[in-house]
Design an enzyme around this catalytic site. Structure first.
Site, mmCIF file in Angstrom:
data_model
loop_
_atom_site.group_PDB
_atom_site.id
_atom_site.type_symbol
_atom_site.label_atom_id
_atom_site.label_comp_id
_atom_site.label_asym_id
_atom_site.label_seq_id
_atom_site.Cartn_x
_atom_site.Cartn_y
_atom_site.Cartn_z
ATOM 1 N NE ARG A 50 -7.984 5.201 -3.476
ATOM 2 C CZ ARG A 50 -8.969 6.087 -3.403
ATOM 3 N NH1 ARG A 50 -8.875 7.107 -2.553
ATOM 4 N NH2 ARG A 50 -10.033 5.975 -4.172
ATOM 5 C CG ASP A 52 -2.288 7.917 2.722
ATOM 6 O OD1 ASP A 52 -3.144 7.898 1.822
ATOM 7 O OD2 ASP A 52 -2.562 7.767 3.934
ATOM 8 C CE1 TYR A 110 0.161 -0.203 4.871
ATOM 9 C CE2 TYR A 110 -1.737 -1.525 5.509
ATOM 10 C CZ TYR A 110 -1.124 -0.647 4.633
ATOM 11 O OH TYR A 110 -1.806 -0.208 3.517
ATOM 12 N NE ARG A 195 0.773 8.933 8.097
ATOM 13 C CZ ARG A 195 0.486 9.895 7.211
ATOM 14 N NH1 ARG A 195 -0.075 9.568 6.048
ATOM 15 N NH2 ARG A 195 0.749 11.147 7.478
#
Length: 242
Positions: A50, A52, A110, A195
Site C-alpha cells: 500500500r 498512503d 523509495y 516519512r
C-alpha cells in the site's frame, strides 16, 4: 488461469492511497474499474503493498488474473482513455501463474524529495524546507539505519504490524541544485516508516534534535512513536525488486 503483471505510475495527491476503500477514490479502485470496463468482467488486482494518501509512485507493481490472452499494447493504450490522467498503467505482461506482486518482492526503493526554495513545478511532489539544514548531521542519521533494526518508534502501530524489524540496504541523501533527495531501499517497509525517518532527520538538520537523540530513538524502540512525520507528498515509490 493466466496471470498478468502491471507497472503503474501515479500522482497520489487526489487519492486516499493505493488500497480500495469506501472513504473516497483510490488508485487500486480506479485501475480495477478501468480494467473491468475494458475487459467486460470484474477484475481484482493485488498490489505489492500500500501507499498512503498523497504518496506517489513511479513503478508500483500489481497483478491480476484473466481467463484469456491479452494484447499488452492494446490494453495499455485502451487504459489511456479510461484512467484519470494522474494514473498510468505503462506496462502489462503475462507472468507465471504463481507470481505474487507482494509475496515475491525482495526489496522496495523509495525517494523523498525536499525543496529548499519555492518550486511551483514540484509543489505536489516535494516538501518545502526553507531552513538552513545541517546535511552532515542528516547524513550521519541516514548511515546509522543501515542493516537490520527494530523501527517500532518510527511507525504507526497497529495489529497488522506485529513485526517491526526491517533490513535497510541503502540510505543516502543527494543534493541537486535546490533539492535534497533522500533515497532508501529495504526488504520491507512499515506504515509511515520513511516519512517518520525523514521527518526526524529534518528535525536534526534544523538543529531541533541531535544525532544522538535520533540514535536514541532508533536504539530504544517503543510503541510511543518517537519519530517526527514528513509530508506524504514528498514520498515516491521508485522500484520494487524481485
Amino acid at each position: 488461469m493466466p496471470r498478468y503483471k502491471i507497472l503503474v505510475e501515479y500522482d497520489g495527491t487526489d487519492y486516499y492511497g493505493w488500497q480500495r476503500q469506501p472513504e473516497g477514490p483510490t488508485v487500486e479502485g480506479e485501475i480495477e474499474d478501468a480494467l473491468s470496463t475494458i475487459l467486460r468482467e470484474p477484475i481484482d488486482i493485488k498490489g505489492q503493498g500500500r501507499t498512503d494518501s498523497g504518496v506517489h509512485a513511479e513503478a508500483q507493481v500489481a497483478h491480476f488474473d484473466y481467463p484469456g490472452e491479452l494484447d499488452s499494447h492494446r490494453i495499455t493504450y485502451a487504459l489511456l482513455g479510461v484512467l484519470p490522467k494522474d494514473i498510468s498503467v505503462y506496462s502489462l505482461e503475462q507472468v507465471r501463474d504463481d507470481f505474487h506482486a507482494r509475496f515475491d518482492a525482495k526489496s522496495r526503493r523509495y525517494r523523498f524529495q525536499i525543496v529548499t526554495r519555492p518550486s511551483p513545478l514540484l509543489h505536489r511532489q516535494a516538501q518545502m524546507v526553507l531552513n538552513e539544514l545541517d546535511l552532515e548531521a542528516m547524513l550521519a542519521c541516514a548511515e546509522s539505519i543501515l542493516g537490520i533494526h527494530d523501527f517500532e518508534s518510527f511507525t504507526k502501530s497497529g495489529p497488522e504490524q506485529e513485526r517491526t524489524k526491517c533490513d535497510i540496504m541503502f540510505s543516502e541523501f543527494e543534493v541537486r541544485q535546490h533539492m535534497i533527495i533522500y533515497h532508501i531501499q529495504a526488504n520491507r517497509f512499515l506504515r509511515h516508516l520513511v516519512r517518520r525517518l525523514v521527518g526526524t532527520m529534518i528535525q536534526v538538520g534544523k538543529g531541533r534534535k541531535s544525532v544522538d537523540e535520533f540514535l536514541d530513538i532508533l536504539k530504544n524502540p517503543t510503541d510511543k512513536e518517537g519519530g517526527h512525520g514528513a509530508q506524504a507528498k514528498g514520498l515516491i515509490l521508485e522500484k520494487v525488486g524481485y
